[in-house]
Structure formats: C-alpha cells, structure tokens
Write an enzyme that holds these catalytic residues in place. Structure first.
Site, PDB file in Angstrom:
ATOM      1  N   SER A 192      -3.154  -7.710   2.774  1.00 50.58           N
ATOM      2  CA  SER A 192      -3.470  -7.556   4.193  1.00 50.58           C
ATOM      3  C   SER A 192      -4.011  -8.850   4.792  1.00 50.58           C
ATOM      4  O   SER A 192      -3.665  -9.216   5.916  1.00 50.58           O
ATOM      5  CB  SER A 192      -4.496  -6.443   4.388  1.00 50.58           C
TER       6      SER A 192
ATOM      7  N   LYS B 228     -17.834  -5.568   6.351  1.00 53.30           N
ATOM      8  CA  LYS B 228     -16.553  -6.285   6.424  1.00 53.30           C
ATOM      9  C   LYS B 228     -16.085  -6.304   7.870  1.00 53.30           C
ATOM     10  O   LYS B 228     -16.088  -5.261   8.527  1.00 53.30           O
ATOM     11  CB  LYS B 228     -15.533  -5.510   5.577  1.00 53.30           C
TER      12      LYS B 228
ATOM     13  N   ARG C 243      -2.031  -6.110  -8.461  1.00 57.81           N
ATOM     14  CA  ARG C 243      -0.941  -7.068  -8.260  1.00 57.81           C
ATOM     15  C   ARG C 243      -0.847  -8.092  -9.381  1.00 57.81           C
ATOM     16  O   ARG C 243       0.170  -8.740  -9.555  1.00 57.81           O
ATOM     17  CB  ARG C 243      -1.109  -7.819  -6.929  1.00 57.81           C
TER      18      ARG C 243
ATOM     19  N   HIS D  28       0.842  -1.201   0.000  1.00 59.49           N
ATOM     20  CA  HIS D  28       0.000   0.000   0.000  1.00 59.49           C
ATOM     21  C   HIS D  28       0.881   1.256   0.000  1.00 59.49           C
ATOM     22  O   HIS D  28       0.639   2.201  -0.742  1.00 59.49           O
ATOM     23  CB  HIS D  28      -0.869   0.057   1.263  1.00 59.49           C
TER      24      HIS D  28
HETATM   25  P1  ADP Z   1      -9.762  -3.384  -0.602  1.00 54.80           P
HETATM   26  O1  ADP Z   1      -9.965  -1.919  -0.785  1.00 54.80           O
HETATM   27  O2  ADP Z   1     -10.182  -4.187  -1.812  1.00 54.80           O
HETATM   28  O3  ADP Z   1     -10.231  -3.943   0.707  1.00 54.80           O
HETATM   29  P2  ADP Z   1      -6.995  -3.174   0.253  1.00 54.80           P
HETATM   30  O4  ADP Z   1      -7.266  -2.243   1.331  1.00 54.80           O
HETATM   31  O5  ADP Z   1      -6.275  -4.425   0.638  1.00 54.80           O
HETATM   32  O6  ADP Z   1      -8.192  -3.634  -0.633  1.00 54.80           O
HETATM   33  O7  ADP Z   1      -6.131  -2.434  -0.872  1.00 54.80           O
HETATM   34  C1  ADP Z   1      -6.447  -1.172  -1.375  1.00 54.80           C
HETATM   35  C2  ADP Z   1      -5.832  -1.043  -2.754  1.00 54.80           C
HETATM   36  O8  ADP Z   1      -4.439  -1.314  -2.689  1.00 54.80           O
HETATM   37  C3  ADP Z   1      -6.407  -2.027  -3.785  1.00 54.80           C
HETATM   38  O9  ADP Z   1      -6.484  -1.374  -5.034  1.00 54.80           O
HETATM   39  C4  ADP Z   1      -5.388  -3.129  -3.825  1.00 54.80           C
HETATM   40  O10 ADP Z   1      -5.386  -3.784  -5.083  1.00 54.80           O
HETATM   41  C5  ADP Z   1      -4.105  -2.329  -3.624  1.00 54.80           C
HETATM   42  N1  ADP Z   1      -3.045  -3.144  -3.071  1.00 54.80           N
HETATM   43  C6  ADP Z   1      -3.062  -3.896  -1.943  1.00 54.80           C
HETATM   44  N2  ADP Z   1      -1.879  -4.526  -1.750  1.00 54.80           N
HETATM   45  C7  ADP Z   1      -1.095  -4.162  -2.805  1.00 54.80           C
HETATM   46  C8  ADP Z   1       0.253  -4.506  -3.211  1.00 54.80           C
HETATM   47  N3  ADP Z   1       1.012  -5.345  -2.497  1.00 54.80           N
HETATM   48  N4  ADP Z   1       0.709  -3.944  -4.347  1.00 54.80           N
HETATM   49  C9  ADP Z   1      -0.075  -3.113  -5.086  1.00 54.80           C
HETATM   50  N5  ADP Z   1      -1.335  -2.762  -4.772  1.00 54.80           N
HETATM   51  C10 ADP Z   1      -1.844  -3.284  -3.645  1.00 54.80           C
END
Ligand code: ADP
Length: 172
Positions: A128, A41, A90, A17
């Site tokens: 996460s 969630k 990813r 992130h």
């Molecule tokens: P969500 O909003 O779907 O619950 P997250 O909070 O885990 O997802 O992630 C927020 C954003 O960050 C999403 O667009 C996710 O694809 C991106 N993201 C999460 N981990 C990574 C990573 N390791 N590399 C690139 N982008 C990531």
C-alpha cells in the site's frame, strides 16, 4: 465452523490483499476482514473509506464480512471467539516482522493461532505504501489495485494537469 480474521490497515486495499482474502475465504468457513484503526498511523484513507472500499470489494462473497476495529486485534478475536488470525507474507522482511508480531499476539492471547499465507508471485512487490507514493507522484497504479480503489485514488490525487500550473509566463 472455522472462522478466521484477516486484519490490516488496507490503506488502500490492493490486489495483493484481495488475493489473500480470496484464498483465506476458500480455506475457512468464514472470514472477517478487520480494518485496523491505528491512531498512531497517519492514513491516506479514513477508516470509513477503507471499510467501505473493502465492503464493496467482497460484497458478492457470502462468507466474507468487513468490520473496523480500534484496539488490539487479539481483543477483537477474543471478543468474537475467533481463534485464527491470517496474515500475508511477501518475503523474508515480512516474515521477520510478522513472526515477531505473532509472538506478541501469542503472549497476549495463547489460544489464537497465526496462519501465514504466502503471496501469489504476481503480487510479490505490491504494498500500500508504494501505491500511495506512485499515486502522489502521478504515476500509474491501475494494475495494482481493483478499479474502485483506482477511482478512489484518483479522487485523492486529482490529475495535476499538463504542468501548466508551473508555468509563469503568458501564452506562448
Ligand atoms: P499492516 O497491517 O502491517 O499495516 P497492510 O494493511 O499493508 O499491513 O497488510 C495487511 C496484511 O496483508 C499483512 O499481513 C501484509 O503482510 C499482507 N499483505 C499486504 N500486501 C500483500 C501482498 N502483496 N501479498 C501478500 N500479502 C500482503
């Protein structure tokens, strides 16, 4: 002045992130990181905890701010007059999910453009949910999250000791 928003659950924020946050902040004049309070969630960290961790992580960056939002993300962008929504990708699985999400958002708010930033290969497998699982089972997550998040995870999952709790007998 180009302003963008990067929404997510950030439960917890990972190095993946942070990498997207840094790169988006270099592309746009201002970046707002939006902690989504999704009531459907169940999260390990409360919205306040996630907001506070992200706030500390970007405190040194003048053009990055962090807010939390309980509602449709596009409504936040509309309210703030932000037209760019950043998401990280990813791989193919992320892409098909994110592509569909962007179509929903396009239908809801055609003026908003989703911009995808592909992951840094170093963080390709970081997610996460995986980190929460590793932490719950007592595995090592220090290379996956910034130190202050590692500390917060240790507080959520205090060391389970040397398994002596599982022993039933007296002193050996
Ligand atoms: P969500 O909003 O779907 O619950 P997250 O909070 O885990 O997802 O992630 C927020 C954003 O960050 C999403 O667009 C996710 O694809 C991106 N993201 C999460 N981990 C990574 C990573 N390791 N590399 C690139 N982008 C990531």
């Amino acid at each position: 002045m180009t302003k963008a928003a990067f929404p997510g659950s950030f439960d917890p924020p990972t190095l993946g992130h942070l990498n997207i946050i840094e790169r988006a902040a270099a592309l746009f004049d201002e970046l707002v990181v939006v902690v989504a309070e999704n009531p459907g969630k169940t999260c390990l960290f409360s919205p306040e905890e996630r907001l506070s961790m992200l706030g500390d992580l970007v405190a040194a960056r003048r053009n990055i701010s962090v807010v939390s939002w309980n509602g449709l993300i596009v409504e936040f962008l509309k309210q703030q007059g932000i037209r760019i929504l950043v998401r990280g990708i990813r791989g193919g699985v992320d892409f098909s999910y994110e592509f569909e999400l962007s179509m929903w958002n396009k239908a809801l708010a055609p003026q908003i453009e989703t911009v995808f930033i592909t992951t840094d290969p170093r963080y390709l497998v970081l997610r996460s949910s995986g980190i929460r699982e590793v932490a719950a089972f007592g595995g090592s997550f220090e290379a996956m999250v910034p130190p202050l998040v590692a500390e917060a995870l240790r507080e959520k999952f205090p060391a389970r000791g040397d398994s002596s709790a599982e022993k039933t007998g007296g002193p050996e």
